[in-house]
Design a protein around this motif. Structure first.
Motif, short mmCIF file in Angstrom:
data_model
loop_
_atom_site.label_atom_id
_atom_site.label_comp_id
_atom_site.label_asym_id
_atom_site.label_seq_id
_atom_site.Cartn_x
_atom_site.Cartn_y
_atom_site.Cartn_z
N VAL A 76 1.07 4.07 -2.97
CA VAL A 76 0.84 5.50 -2.77
C VAL A 76 2.02 6.31 -3.28
CG1 VAL A 76 0.66 7.27 -0.99
CG2 VAL A 76 -0.78 5.24 -0.88
N ARG A 84 1.84 6.50 -7.01
CA ARG A 84 0.84 7.43 -7.52
C ARG A 84 1.25 8.87 -7.27
NH1 ARG A 84 -0.25 4.42 -10.38
NH2 ARG A 84 -2.05 3.07 -10.65
N LEU A 85 1.92 9.09 -6.14
CA LEU A 85 2.31 10.46 -5.82
C LEU A 85 3.62 10.83 -6.49
CD1 LEU A 85 1.47 10.76 -2.02
CD2 LEU A 85 0.20 11.63 -3.98
N LEU A 100 0.82 -1.20 0.00
CA LEU A 100 0.00 0.00 0.00
C LEU A 100 0.86 1.26 0.00
CD1 LEU A 100 -2.97 0.58 0.04
CD2 LEU A 100 -2.82 0.92 2.51
N VAL A 101 1.86 1.26 0.87
CA VAL A 101 2.74 2.42 0.97
C VAL A 101 3.40 2.71 -0.37
CG1 VAL A 101 4.97 3.14 1.90
CG2 VAL A 101 3.19 2.31 3.42
N TYR A 142 2.42 -4.31 -4.97
CA TYR A 142 0.99 -4.07 -4.89
C TYR A 142 0.24 -4.78 -6.02
CZ TYR A 142 0.04 -0.69 -8.61
OH TYR A 142 -0.15 -0.09 -9.81
#
Lengths: 280, 299, 320
Positions: free
Chosen positions: B49, B52-53, B45-46, B97
């Motif tokens: 993120v 995506r960022l 998950l980290v 992921y």
């Protein structure tokens, strides 16, 4: 006839489960003479089956634990026997029949093979094992034993399966036959037949019998002595006539009262008030 | 054998779920495995993120650097670099992921289909049951991976297709389980009592039958995740998984095939990652199964 | 016993029918271009497309398509797009190699799985069991293609052992025994790797089954008879615990055939798995339909054999 065949002294057995410990047997003390018939009576949870299994250390050792006591068979302490002595004891001197004959016989082997196995183990002197098997099947009342012995357990009725168990137990000529609720799982009509069979075999072969049951009704006429167990303790002991006529303990009285009487006008069957008994 | 004695019972949880959870907690292997699963999920998950960022941590997984290609593990690239100079560790973390998403969602799809099919079959019984069960038996004869491969190759290897196909092929176990629960419980006394009291079909299903089936279904679900992960890895390895440049554990190995004699790290580390993830789920699932099953075998 | 066999055969035919439907639909119903080349590919003329559609009955209604494709399959008219050869012929060529590979892997899985499972159950709860259990789980979680690769490198690179194909190329063995050993080695390598997961899974099932069997009443009777623990374990408990081994056949076969797709690729083994992979790459629909069908049919056959084995092992089934 001086020393009793079996002496149990202050037997204490516990069951250690994952979240609690249950005291199944608390200080049981009793004796059995050769050829004698003893009944151990009590309801589920009273500790009677546990006591019977403990006689040859058949209890699974975790979770069961024999904390204290002595079990003397023919003078020797069963609790300190080594593995090979124990194996001679089991089946050879003390044999068992169990409550559920349908699951107590191995489904993948024939009747003959299971009985023969026991005979070969405890009576190596027997040369014609098959004849021996037939003889014992006949002794327990199985019709056409030479043919039936090739059957598998599931092909036999409940009553016949129990007879096979009895044959298997007696074929080793034990000193004591322990019958743990032998008729509970059977039809009422078959129950009577099996009890009759046991009585006649007892007459014929003279072994001692320990009958475990919750049903006082089958005790009289069969056992000469009775022990009553309640919650792990032996609350009453004596000859059958004495106990039935003049029960000293409240529980015994309650058990006897529970036997449905022919011709009684009671509308409800009697039950046992545990709370009152525990308080007493 | 022995039932209860009148001693006061210590802190035994009241519900079967509570007791099962307690048993699970006592299983050290299971708890460790579950911790591992949670760690993996968090990591995935980290890094999702981060992706995506646009945060490149430890390094940008897509940054090629031909001067640093095919380097063994070193101070900067802890797990080495691939043939385009990309940092293997970053790609591994980035690809986590994908594997876990495919795992979880595919299982979810298969559960969904399986529960419905099993419920319909078990509840209505008779010829519907027969028909459905024959179809299930037939489906179970197919070598799953080849079926998945065929379907994904024809549909096109997008992550959605992969998840969907894996789920579509793996529901049979759940269906059988649910059907079995329905068949036994349909005739049980309390369901009959509920019916006698006038409860409607759906209510009976949801309030009485499904809760009992929940535990074994959960176990099947947890055990299904590593199957899905391994299937996805296999697909990627053959080139039919999620396509480059997106990293997945399988395609890092696939890329590394050509350089196998020079760059063992391209094969070893992604494989270890797959192994670790699959192992964690399997151990957790097995521990759950033990915790849940003990209940039925005790009298 | 005969009625048992007949009943199973009838059910198998029904299943075969369902299998054919599923195989057909997987390929036909998948959305996307029915042609192996792009829909808008300018090099392909309308005429070629029309011939293609006719050959594969694409313009007929679905049920008719199904019937016609099945007929073509069995009459040898269903031809591979790649080389126009009848699909069944191509599959038949690869069948022996595939059978040898998968049956070897199955045999390995069942035998070692049994041994490992018995070992674990005998020492249940104690260190030997814990260790074997962990090893089993690692084996189950192992990605097949990964370990094949590692093993392949190790053997080829470090030990210079040839592993590809069915026999070593470039070396002429004169001795019959050598030829056999060479062939056997080339099958055993991929079969062993295929079997890793199978061994582990079977060992877990056997272990669980034995532990459960040991709780049965007749085990208590056996002990009460005075039998020693080994006899109780190996004579009384074992025979009743073999069921999962037989059920395992049904579970393992599809998994093995599946695994073979990748393993055959890595070891360049000419079996159906490899054929399947090539067919997928080329979008050779006829081959894909046929392969899915044939492999599932093989599994069905395996299941039938397994059912017969149940009857051998358990007298209660035999005498139904």
């Amino acid at each position: 006839m001086s020393k009793p065949l079996l002496q149990v002294r202050d037997l204490c057995i516990e069951f250690v489960l994952e979240d609690r410990t249950i005291e199944a047997v608390k200080g049981a003390t009793f004796e059995l003479a050769a050829g004698e018939t003893l009944a151990i009576v009590g309801e589920s949870g009273s500790g009677k089956s546990v006591t019977a299994l403990a006689l040859t250390r058949l209890l699974p050792v975790p979770p069961a634990e024999i904390k204290r006591g002595e079990i003397l068979f023919d003078g020797k302490n069963v609790l300190t026997m080594d593995a090979s002595q124990l194996r001679k004891l089991r089946g050879g001197r003390i044999a068992y029949i169990f409550q559920e004959p349908s699951t107590s016989l191995n489904p993948v082997y024939t009747v003959r093979s299971q009985i023969a196995e026991a005979v070969r183990l405890h009576r190596p002197d027997v040369t014609d094992v098959d004849a021996e098997v037939v003889r014992w099947l006949d002794a327990v009342g199985i019709v056409d034993p030479a043919k039936r012995m090739h059957d598998y357990p599931h092909q036999l009725s409940g009553g016949m399966q129990q007879r096979v168990m009895i044959a298997m137990a007696l074929a080793c000529q034990p000193d004591i036959l322990v019958a743990d609720e032998p008729t509970t799982a059977l039809d009422v009509t078959i129950q009577a037949q099996i009890m009759e069979l046991l009585a006649s075999l007892k007459e014929r072969f003279g072994m001692a019998v320990i009958l475990i049951t919750h049903n006082f009704g089958i005790v009289s006429g069969f056992a000469s002595r009775v022990l009553v167990m309640y919650r792990g303790k032996i609350v009453e002991q004596g000859t059958t006539t004495e106990v039935l006529r003049a029960p000293k303990h409240a529980y015994t009285r309650a058990l006897i009262d529970c036997i449905p009487q022919l011709g009684s006008t009671d509308k409800r069957l009697k039950t046992i008030d545990h709370a009152a008994l525990d308080a007493a | 054998m022995i039932t209860t004695a009148p001693e006061p019972i210590a802190t035994v949880p009241a519900t079967p779920g509570g007791r099962a959870w307690r048993r699970f907690r006592a299983n050290k292997v299971g708890v460790t495995a579950m911790a591992m699963v949670i760690v993996l999920a968090v990591v995935a998950l980290v890094f999702f993120v981060f992706d995506r960022l646009g945060i490149p941590f430890p390094m940008d997984p897509d940054a090629t650097n031909l001067e640093r290609k095919l380097l063994p593990p070193n101070a900067i690239n802890w797990l080495g670099t691939d043939n385009l100079g990309r940092d293997v560790l970053s790609r591994l973390l980035n690809g986590a992921y994908i594997s876990l998403t495919v795992g979880f969602v595919a299982v979810f799809v298969s559960l969904f289909i399986g529960v419905i099919v099993g419920a319909v079959s078990g509840y209505f019984g008779k010829w519907i049951d027969n028909l459905i069960m024959r179809a299930v038996d037939a489906l179970m004869c197919f070598p799953t991976f080849f079926l998945i491969l065929t379907a994904v190759a024809l549909l096109g290897p997008s992550i959605f297709n992969i998840i969907f196909v894996i789920g579509l092929v793996s529901w049979t176990g759940t269906a059988r389980l649910v059907r079995a629960e329905f068949l036994t419980l349909r005739e049980s006394s309390y369901v009959q009592a509920a019916r006698a009291l006038g409860q409607r079909g759906w209510k009976i299903i949801f309030r009485h039958i499904l809760p009992n089936a929940a535990a074994p279904i959960l176990v099947t679900a947890v055990l299904g995740v590593p199957e899905a992960i391994l299937a996805e890895a296999g697909l990627s390895f053959l080139g039919f998984g999620v396509q480059p440049p997106q990293a997945t554990w399988g395609n890092i190995i696939a890329d590394g095939k050509t350089y196998i004699l020079d760059a063992w790290w391209l094969i070893l580390f992604p494989g270890l990652a797959i192994l670790l993830a699959a192992l964690s789920f399997y151990l957790t699932g097995d521990a759950l199964r033990q915790a849940v099953e003990t209940r039925s075998e005790r009298q | 016993m005969t009625s048992f066999i007949i009943r199973r055969l009838l059910v198998s035919f029904v299943l075969l029918f369902f299998i054919s439907i599923i195989s057909f639909f997987i390929v036909t119903l998948t959305p996307g271009s029915p042609y192996p080349w792009g829909e808008l590919n300018p090099k392909v003329s309308e005429e070629v497309k029309r011939v293609f559609r006719e050959k594969f009955h694409l313009d007929r209604p679905l049920p008719e398509q199904y019937a016609l494709i099945m007929r073509d399959l069995f009459t040898g008219n269903l031809r591979s797009i790649k080389d126009e050869r009848p699909v069944l012929e191509k599959i038949a060529e690869r069948l022996p190699a595939t059978l040898v590979l998968n049956i070897s892997a199955l045999a390995l899985s069942l035998s070692f799985g049994l041994l490992l499972g018995i070992y674990g159950a005998r020492h249940a709860g104690r260190p030997p069991d814990v260790i074997t259990s962990i090893i089993a789980f690692i084996f189950i979680a192992l990605p097949g293609f990964w370990i094949s690769y590692l093993v392949a490198i190790a053997l080829v690179d470090w030990a210079a052992v040839p592993i590809l194909g069915t026999h070593t190329i470039g070396v002429a063995f004169t001795n019959g025994a050598q030829i056999f050993l060479d062939g056997w080695w080339h099958v055993m390598m991929p079969a062993s790797i295929l079997a890793i997961g199978g061994i582990a899974v079977q060992s877990r099932f056997v272990r669980a089954s034995m532990i459960e069997t040991l709780r049965e009443d007749y085990i208590r009777t056996a002990r009460a008879k005075g039998l020693d623990e080994n006899t109780v374990f190996y004579r009384h408990a074992l025979r009743n615990s073999i069921r999962p081994l037989i059920t395992g056949i049904g579970m393992l076969l599809p998994a093995l055939i599946s695994g073979a797709v990748i393993i055959e690729n890595i070891f360049a083994y000419p079996g159906m798995g490899r054929l399947g992979y090539e067919a997928v790459l080329e979008r050779d629909y006829p081959t894909l339909v046929a392969l899915n069908f044939v492999t599932a049919a093989l599994v069905l056959l395996g299941n039938l054999v397994a059912d017969m084995l149940y009857a051998v092992v358990d007298p209660r089934v035999r005498l139904e």
